[in-house]
Design a protein around this motif. Structure first.
Motif, PDB file in Angstrom:
ATOM      1  N   PHE A   1      21.558 121.626  69.249  1.00 50.93           N
ATOM      2  CA  PHE A   1      20.857 120.703  70.144  1.00 50.93           C
ATOM      3  C   PHE A   1      19.518 121.281  70.577  1.00 50.93           C
ATOM      4  N   ASP A   2      19.486 122.570  70.931  1.00 48.73           N
ATOM      5  CA  ASP A   2      18.235 123.201  71.358  1.00 48.73           C
ATOM      6  C   ASP A   2      17.203 123.215  70.243  1.00 48.73           C
ATOM      7  N   VAL A   3      17.619 123.523  69.038  1.00 47.21           N
ATOM      8  CA  VAL A   3      16.689 123.585  67.908  1.00 47.21           C
ATOM      9  C   VAL A   3      16.106 122.205  67.624  1.00 47.21           C
ATOM     10  N   TYR A   4      16.956 121.199  67.542  1.00 50.64           N
ATOM     11  CA  TYR A   4      16.464 119.864  67.213  1.00 50.64           C
ATOM     12  C   TYR A   4      15.679 119.232  68.357  1.00 50.64           C
ATOM     13  N   ALA A   5      16.030 119.527  69.594  1.00 56.74           N
ATOM     14  CA  ALA A   5      15.251 119.021  70.729  1.00 56.74           C
ATOM     15  C   ALA A   5      13.859 119.653  70.742  1.00 56.74           C
ATOM     16  N   GLN A   6      13.779 120.945  70.435  1.00 59.91           N
ATOM     17  CA  GLN A   6      12.475 121.616  70.382  1.00 59.91           C
ATOM     18  C   GLN A   6      11.622 121.060  69.244  1.00 59.91           C
ATOM     19  N   ARG A   7      12.216 120.817  68.097  1.00 55.35           N
ATOM     20  CA  ARG A   7      11.473 120.221  66.977  1.00 55.35           C
ATOM     21  C   ARG A   7      10.969 118.822  67.325  1.00 55.35           C
ATOM     22  N   PHE A   8      11.799 118.019  67.982  1.00 58.97           N
ATOM     23  CA  PHE A   8      11.393 116.678  68.376  1.00 58.97           C
ATOM     24  C   PHE A   8      10.257 116.750  69.391  1.00 58.97           C
ATOM     25  N   TRP A   9      10.360 117.639  70.367  1.00 60.42           N
ATOM     26  CA  TRP A   9       9.317 117.793  71.382  1.00 60.42           C
ATOM     27  C   TRP A   9       7.996 118.203  70.738  1.00 60.42           C
ATOM     28  N   ASP A  10       8.047 119.164  69.824  1.00 58.10           N
ATOM     29  CA  ASP A  10       6.832 119.601  69.134  1.00 58.10           C
ATOM     30  C   ASP A  10       6.235 118.483  68.292  1.00 58.10           C
ATOM     31  N   TRP A  11       7.081 117.675  67.679  1.00 55.49           N
ATOM     32  CA  TRP A  11       6.607 116.565  66.852  1.00 55.49           C
ATOM     33  C   TRP A  11       5.930 115.500  67.709  1.00 55.49           C
ATOM     34  N   LYS A  12       6.547 115.153  68.838  1.00 61.57           N
ATOM     35  CA  LYS A  12       5.990 114.109  69.695  1.00 61.57           C
ATOM     36  C   LYS A  12       4.728 114.559  70.433  1.00 61.57           C
ATOM     37  N   ASN A  13       4.555 115.839  70.688  1.00 61.48           N
ATOM     38  CA  ASN A  13       3.431 116.356  71.457  1.00 61.48           C
ATOM     39  C   ASN A  13       2.491 117.204  70.606  1.00 61.48           C
ATOM     40  N   GLN A  14       2.448 116.932  69.340  1.00 65.35           N
ATOM     41  CA  GLN A  14       1.598 117.697  68.435  1.00 65.35           C
ATOM     42  C   GLN A  14       0.126 117.498  68.803  1.00 65.35           C
ATOM     43  N   GLY A  15      -0.588 118.622  68.925  1.00 66.43           N
ATOM     44  CA  GLY A  15      -2.005 118.582  69.260  1.00 66.43           C
ATOM     45  C   GLY A  15      -2.293 118.633  70.746  1.00 66.43           C
ATOM     46  N   ARG A  16      -1.278 118.547  71.586  1.00 69.07           N
ATOM     47  CA  ARG A  16      -1.474 118.552  73.034  1.00 69.07           C
ATOM     48  C   ARG A  16      -0.872 119.769  73.704  1.00 69.07           C
ATOM     49  N   GLN A  17      -0.289 120.662  72.941  1.00 71.01           N
ATOM     50  CA  GLN A  17       0.340 121.846  73.511  1.00 71.01           C
ATOM     51  C   GLN A  17      -0.608 123.037  73.419  1.00 71.01           C
ATOM     52  N   TRP A  18      -0.344 124.026  74.272  1.00 71.60           N
ATOM     53  CA  TRP A  18      -1.200 125.203  74.320  1.00 71.60           C
ATOM     54  C   TRP A  18      -1.273 125.898  72.970  1.00 71.60           C
ATOM     55  N   LYS A  19      -0.173 125.955  72.256  1.00 66.99           N
ATOM     56  CA  LYS A  19      -0.184 126.631  70.956  1.00 66.99           C
ATOM     57  C   LYS A  19      -1.088 125.919  69.947  1.00 66.99           C
ATOM     58  N   ASP A  20      -1.361 124.623  70.172  1.00 66.15           N
ATOM     59  CA  ASP A  20      -2.226 123.866  69.268  1.00 66.15           C
ATOM     60  C   ASP A  20      -3.699 123.944  69.649  1.00 66.15           C
ATOM     61  N   ILE A  21      -4.000 124.162  70.930  1.00 67.76           N
ATOM     62  CA  ILE A  21      -5.398 124.152  71.376  1.00 67.76           C
ATOM     63  C   ILE A  21      -5.878 125.515  71.868  1.00 67.76           C
ATOM     64  N   ARG A  22      -5.086 126.537  71.718  1.00 65.51           N
ATOM     65  CA  ARG A  22      -5.430 127.877  72.195  1.00 65.51           C
ATOM     66  C   ARG A  22      -6.731 128.380  71.599  1.00 65.51           C
ATOM     67  N   HIS A  23      -6.976 128.090  70.332  1.00 67.40           N
ATOM     68  CA  HIS A  23      -8.169 128.602  69.662  1.00 67.40           C
ATOM     69  C   HIS A  23      -9.451 128.053  70.279  1.00 67.40           C
ATOM     70  N   LYS A  24      -9.377 126.940  70.988  1.00 73.79           N
ATOM     71  CA  LYS A  24     -10.562 126.366  71.627  1.00 73.79           C
ATOM     72  C   LYS A  24     -10.940 127.098  72.910  1.00 73.79           C
ATOM     73  N   TYR A  25      -9.959 127.682  73.598  1.00 69.53           N
ATOM     74  CA  TYR A  25     -10.186 128.228  74.921  1.00 69.53           C
ATOM     75  C   TYR A  25     -10.019 129.744  75.013  1.00 69.53           C
TER      76      TYR A  25
END
Length: 64
Positions: free
Chosen positions: A33-57
Motif C-alpha cells: 500500500f505504501d509503495v503504490y500510494a507513493q507512486r500514485f502521489w508522485d504521478w499526480k503531482n509530477q512537476g510540483r514537488q521539491w524533487k522536481d524543481i530543486r534544480h531551479k532554486y
C-alpha cells in the motif's frame, strides 16, 4: 489429499502458524500500500514537488 486440505493442515491448525501468516500478510499489505500510494502521489503531482524543481532554486556546490 487436496490442496485446500494441505493448506489447512499447515497453516490453520497450528495457532502460531496462523498468527504468523496473519502478521506476514499484514506486513506485506502495508508495504504494498505504501509503495503504490507513493507512486500514485508522485504521478499526480509530477512537476510540483521539491524533487522536481530543486534544480531551479538550489545552489550547486560551485556557486556556494
Amino acid at each position: 489429499m487436496s490442496l485446500a486440505s494441505s493448506i489447512y493442515n499447515t497453516v490453520m491448525r497450528k495457532n502460531y502458524a496462523f498468527v504468523g501468516v496473519i502478521f506476514a500478510g499484514a506486513f506485506g499489505a502495508d508495504i504494498a500500500f505504501d509503495v503504490y500510494a507513493q507512486r500514485f502521489w508522485d504521478w499526480k503531482n509530477q512537476g510540483r514537488q521539491w524533487k522536481d524543481i530543486r534544480h531551479k532554486y538550489a545552489l550547486s556546490s560551485d556557486e556556494e
